[in-house]
Design an enzyme around this catalytic site. Structure first.
Site, short mmCIF file in Angstrom:
data_model
loop_
_atom_site.label_atom_id
_atom_site.label_comp_id
_atom_site.label_asym_id
_atom_site.label_seq_id
_atom_site.Cartn_x
_atom_site.Cartn_y
_atom_site.Cartn_z
N SER A 76 -82.18 37.06 32.96
CA SER A 76 -83.44 37.68 33.36
C SER A 76 -84.07 38.52 32.26
O SER A 76 -85.21 38.95 32.39
CB SER A 76 -83.22 38.56 34.60
OG SER A 76 -82.32 39.62 34.31
N GLY A 77 -83.36 38.76 31.16
CA GLY A 77 -83.89 39.58 30.08
C GLY A 77 -84.82 38.82 29.16
O GLY A 77 -85.01 37.60 29.29
N CYS B 2 -82.01 42.50 15.34
CA CYS B 2 -83.25 41.98 14.76
C CYS B 2 -83.57 42.65 13.43
O CYS B 2 -83.86 41.97 12.42
CB CYS B 2 -84.39 42.14 15.76
SG CYS B 2 -84.55 43.79 16.49
N ASN C 247 -88.71 39.07 16.49
CA ASN C 247 -87.46 39.69 16.90
C ASN C 247 -86.77 38.98 18.06
O ASN C 247 -85.56 39.12 18.25
CB ASN C 247 -87.68 41.16 17.27
CG ASN C 247 -88.72 41.34 18.34
OD1 ASN C 247 -89.91 41.08 18.10
ND2 ASN C 247 -88.31 41.77 19.52
#
Length: 351
Positions: A10-11, A149, A318
């Protein structure tokens, strides 16, 4: 066909993993794991993914991942540490996108991740997954830790100087600027639109854990050295993309020609790192908007003769090269595929 599972579906990184895997010609999405959205479909969680995959988010158990070849963990670091302990020898490969295993040195890990408890044995088994620098280690890796990132941009920026030219860098000062997606979906007052829009927010002005993982990795790689690596990080108002500016001071003689040749030579076999001259296009580069939606990292090295420094700029998306795309790239190498498989999309601009 490689059967892939995504935990943390879900992220934001989880959503990009689903997007990339469902377009991958050699991967099949076989499992979605999570804890707070059990039973929900990808299309309910991500507005851009109107997909009927026949999958819903399920609890993560040994039985649930029994048929998975590669398990991507797009989970918070404490959760990744727990799942790694449970599943490290239950699937052929785990690719962790969190910070749980990025820093190998125990004392340094405890300083930057005090809430993430892990065993030294498991930490030592994880390969720090910068494909451009550890490609030879990935085919046999069962556990791969994807760099942060900022750390990806910084490692790409500094490796030609330390690992390539073998320079002794006295001081490296880094300025990093990232969009709001770098903070994930956790709700914080500072990330609300009235405060974030138009902002240049100094959220980590005196240090960042991604700088620590870069120093830890490059120290283990040896050849050259870095005495001091410090970073200040700022949140800016765009959503995707980041830019790092590394200001490098060394007593060793180097020219602009030396830098251009060193970077070009170092990355000539690596299609996802584009070595650029900052004035080669209509807009100055590297610029995050010139890589959005792609797995590219653009890098430029400049010799500041008056300032007595080297300036290295790096830009990437990112959520792709800084997370999901790099994870798929590493998994491709792990399973014997060309590393660009499923990742040939060009940047979207303007975005």
């Amino acid at each position: 066909m490689i059967r892939a599972g995504v935990v943390g579906a879900s992220g934001l990184a989880g959503g990009d993993l689903i997007r990339l895997i469902t377009q991958h010609p050699e991967m099949e999405l076989a499992f979605l794991g999570g804890s707070s959205n059990i039973g929900r479909r990808p299309a309910e969680l991500h507005a851009n993914l109107r997909l009927d995959l026949g999958l819903t988010v399920q609890p993560v158990t040994e039985e649930a991942v029994a048929d998975v070849d590669v398990l991507f963990l797009a989970t918070p670091a404490p959760v990744s540490a727990q799942l790694s302990e449970l599943l490290a020898d239950k699937v052929a490969a785990i690719v962790d996108l969190s910070g749980a295993y990025r820093i190998r040195t125990p004392e340094l890990h405890d300083r930057w991740y005090p809430k993430v408890k892990r065993t030294t044995d498991l930490a030592d088994r994880y390969v720090y997954g910068v494909p451009e620098l550890v490609k030879d280690q990935l085919p046999d890796a069962r556990l791969i830790s994807i760099p942060g990132c900022y750390a990806t941009a910084l490692t790409v920026s500094l490796a030609p100087l330390t690992l390539g030219l073998g320079l002794h860098l006295k001081t490296v000062v880094v300025d990093g600027k990232s969009g709001s997606s770098g903070g994930g979906l956790q709700l914080r007052t500072a990330d609300l639109h009235p405060f974030r829009s138009g902002a240049i927010a100094p959220y980590a002005p005196t240090g960042h854990r991604h700088a620590a993982e870069v120093a830890d990795f490059l120290e283990r790689g040896k050849q050259g050295s870095i005495d001091s690596l410090t970073m200040s990080a700022y949140g800016v108002s765009h959503v995707r993309g980041l830019l790092t500016s590394a200001y490098v001071f060394t007593d060793e003689p180097v020219t602009q020609r030396d830098l251009q040749r060193a970077y070009t030579r170092f990355y000539k076999e690596h299609r996802f790192v584009r070595v650029r001259r900052h004035n080669e296009t209509l807009i100055p580069v590297p610029d995050p908007q010139a890589v959005l939606g792609s797995n590219f990292c653009d890098v430029t090295a400049l010799h500041d003769e008056e300032g007595g420094r080297i300036v290295v700029l790096a830009a990437l998306d990112n959520l792709v090269k800084g997370a999901a795309g790099q994870a798929v790239q590493a998994a491709n190498i792990r399973f014997g595929l060309p590393e660009e498989t499923g990742l040939t999309m060009q940047p979207v601009m303007p975005a």
